[in-house]
Enzyme design. Sequence first.
Site, PDB file in Angstrom:
ATOM      1  N   GLY A 210      33.211  42.490  21.362  1.00  0.00           N
ATOM      2  CA  GLY A 210      33.563  41.201  20.789  1.00  0.00           C
ATOM      3  C   GLY A 210      33.119  40.072  21.690  1.00  0.00           C
ATOM      4  N   THR A 246      40.913  44.246  21.600  1.00  0.00           N
ATOM      5  CA  THR A 246      39.695  43.440  21.762  1.00  0.00           C
ATOM      6  C   THR A 246      39.953  42.049  21.189  1.00  0.00           C
ATOM      7  OG1 THR A 246      38.280  45.382  21.670  1.00  0.00           O
ATOM      8  CG2 THR A 246      37.235  43.263  21.180  1.00  0.00           C
ATOM      9  N   GLU A 250      39.859  38.471  23.040  1.00  0.00           N
ATOM     10  CA  GLU A 250      38.961  37.380  22.607  1.00  0.00           C
ATOM     11  C   GLU A 250      39.752  36.140  22.197  1.00  0.00           C
ATOM     12  OE1 GLU A 250      36.009  37.775  23.429  1.00  0.00           O
ATOM     13  OE2 GLU A 250      35.869  39.957  23.526  1.00  0.00           O
ATOM     14  N   HIS A 253      40.394  34.190  25.226  1.00  0.00           N
ATOM     15  CA  HIS A 253      39.273  33.302  25.590  1.00  0.00           C
ATOM     16  C   HIS A 253      39.240  32.061  24.692  1.00  0.00           C
ATOM     17  CE1 HIS A 253      37.424  35.915  28.515  1.00  0.00           C
ATOM     18  NE2 HIS A 253      37.013  36.837  27.654  1.00  0.00           N
ATOM     19  N   TRP A 261      40.084  38.448  36.876  1.00  0.00           N
ATOM     20  CA  TRP A 261      39.500  38.438  38.233  1.00  0.00           C
ATOM     21  C   TRP A 261      38.680  37.158  38.467  1.00  0.00           C
ATOM     22  CZ3 TRP A 261      37.720  40.976  34.030  1.00  0.00           C
ATOM     23  CH2 TRP A 261      36.372  40.914  33.728  1.00  0.00           C
ATOM     24  N   ASP A 270      40.944  32.254  38.243  1.00  0.00           N
ATOM     25  CA  ASP A 270      41.021  32.207  36.776  1.00  0.00           C
ATOM     26  C   ASP A 270      41.828  30.986  36.328  1.00  0.00           C
ATOM     27  OD1 ASP A 270      43.550  32.972  37.545  1.00  0.00           O
ATOM     28  OD2 ASP A 270      43.717  34.658  36.161  1.00  0.00           O
ATOM     29  N   VAL A 272      44.841  30.346  36.914  1.00  0.00           N
ATOM     30  CA  VAL A 272      46.214  30.722  36.580  1.00  0.00           C
ATOM     31  C   VAL A 272      46.870  31.170  37.885  1.00  0.00           C
ATOM     32  CG1 VAL A 272      47.663  32.347  35.302  1.00  0.00           C
ATOM     33  CG2 VAL A 272      45.609  31.402  34.221  1.00  0.00           C
ATOM     34  N   THR A 275      48.584  35.054  38.317  1.00  0.00           N
ATOM     35  CA  THR A 275      47.778  36.272  38.219  1.00  0.00           C
ATOM     36  C   THR A 275      47.128  36.515  39.579  1.00  0.00           C
ATOM     37  OG1 THR A 275      45.936  34.940  37.416  1.00  0.00           O
ATOM     38  CG2 THR A 275      47.292  36.021  35.762  1.00  0.00           C
ATOM     39  N   ASP A 308      42.330  49.823  25.564  1.00  0.00           N
ATOM     40  CA  ASP A 308      43.362  49.160  24.756  1.00  0.00           C
ATOM     41  C   ASP A 308      44.778  49.613  25.106  1.00  0.00           C
ATOM     42  OD1 ASP A 308      41.319  47.846  23.499  1.00  0.00           O
ATOM     43  OD2 ASP A 308      41.947  48.370  21.457  1.00  0.00           O
TER      44      ASP A 308
HETATM   45  N1  ARG Z   1      34.274  40.853  25.448  1.00  0.00           N
HETATM   46  C1  ARG Z   1      34.680  42.147  25.913  1.00  0.00           C
HETATM   47  C2  ARG Z   1      33.580  43.135  25.599  1.00  0.00           C
HETATM   48  O1  ARG Z   1      32.843  43.001  24.618  1.00  0.00           O
HETATM   49  C3  ARG Z   1      35.956  42.618  25.274  1.00  0.00           C
HETATM   50  C4  ARG Z   1      36.730  43.566  26.080  1.00  0.00           C
HETATM   51  C5  ARG Z   1      37.940  44.031  25.337  1.00  0.00           C
HETATM   52  N2  ARG Z   1      38.634  45.091  26.026  1.00  0.00           N
HETATM   53  C6  ARG Z   1      39.351  46.020  25.374  1.00  0.00           C
HETATM   54  N3  ARG Z   1      40.001  46.944  26.027  1.00  0.00           N
HETATM   55  N4  ARG Z   1      39.466  46.031  24.090  1.00  0.00           N
HETATM   56  O2  ARG Z   1      33.414  44.040  26.322  1.00  0.00           O
HETATM   57 ZN    ZN Z   2      36.205  38.737  28.021  1.00  0.00          ZN
HETATM   58 CA    CA Z   3      45.021  33.785  39.434  1.00  0.00          CA
END
Ligand code: ARG
Ligand code: ZN
Ligand code: CA
Length: 337
Positions: A210, A246, A250, A253, A261, A270, A272, A275, A308
Amino acid sequence: MKKLLLSVLVALAVVSCSNDSNEESLDAINNDGLQLAAARKCHANENYEKMLLDPSFQQKVLEIEEQTEQFTNEFMSKKKPVRGGGGGGDGTPPADNLGVINIPVYVHVIYSNANENISDAQINSQISVLNADFRKSNSDAAQVPTQFAGLASDTEIQFNLVGVTRKSSTRTSWGTNDAMKSAANGGVDVVDPANAMNIWVCNIGGGILGYAQFPGGSASTDGIVVGPQYFGNTGYLSVPFDGGRTTTHEVGHYLNLRHIWGDGRCNRDDFVSDTPTSDRANYGCPSYPTTNCRSTDMTMNYMDYVDDSCMYMFSTGQKARMRSLFASGGVRASLNN
Ligand code: ARG
Ligand code: ZN
Ligand code: CA
């Protein structure tokens, strides 16, 4: 203020997915995983990097960060109204006066085969996962280790499906250049982006799960994109990204959260404060504690890169950062319905 400006500009200069600390983290995983992880490297950020080439977007980002810092400082000190006083609170910080934020959602399914034309049940399952994760009613919230339990937050943001569009296409993969967001390019145009979050569900290709557009960008491409087999938690799904996280990541974001990180070395932030700093993404299902930069990584945060089933919290600081967008004058205030 000076310090903020400087750190944002520094971060803008280096938001990059091919930095060496990221490469290091890739060494730790197996071949299959390596390929996936390499392909999975932060496409939300690539999209962001493109946007950052535009000076007016840079200015917008600085304004958003200024508002976010001010809101967060107030949020961390403000007290919830005392129970019985009408607010149902307990007189302790943190708080704001925005109440529960409701975001209308449009889902656009663009498919080249029957599997990709995911069912209404699969779409609804994703909305349920989003609501569970953002309201901290996810069943795995109890797994948060004691060290971070006090930080795991109900963001008081929730989602409401208001429309689904479906489009058949001969195109089998869409890449990350926003073609799926434009009817002229064979995709589906954004619907009412000021008042609703748009999600395009289509095969991106290249092992990418995503990607998202950060706040402050063009309205015509605003929203997130997720592959059908990573959307929701029932139906046509691909293990280990079959829990709907996912989309949770997203949407993080889309609401201005960076990776946990900070996409860089130990001193990269980040933005924040609660964290812990880290210098790498975590993958798979890390054991606790995982230590980097002399602190325990919050690997179970939705904004890391774990499987996930191994991500199950947003922090209080992330909650403040997201909610700041909805304060008066905030870039996403008009979404709240
Ligand atoms: N933008 C990230 C990718 O495409 C999404 C990561 C999502 N992580 C997850 N465990 N679903 O890799
Ligand atoms: Zn990401
Ligand atoms: Ca932080």
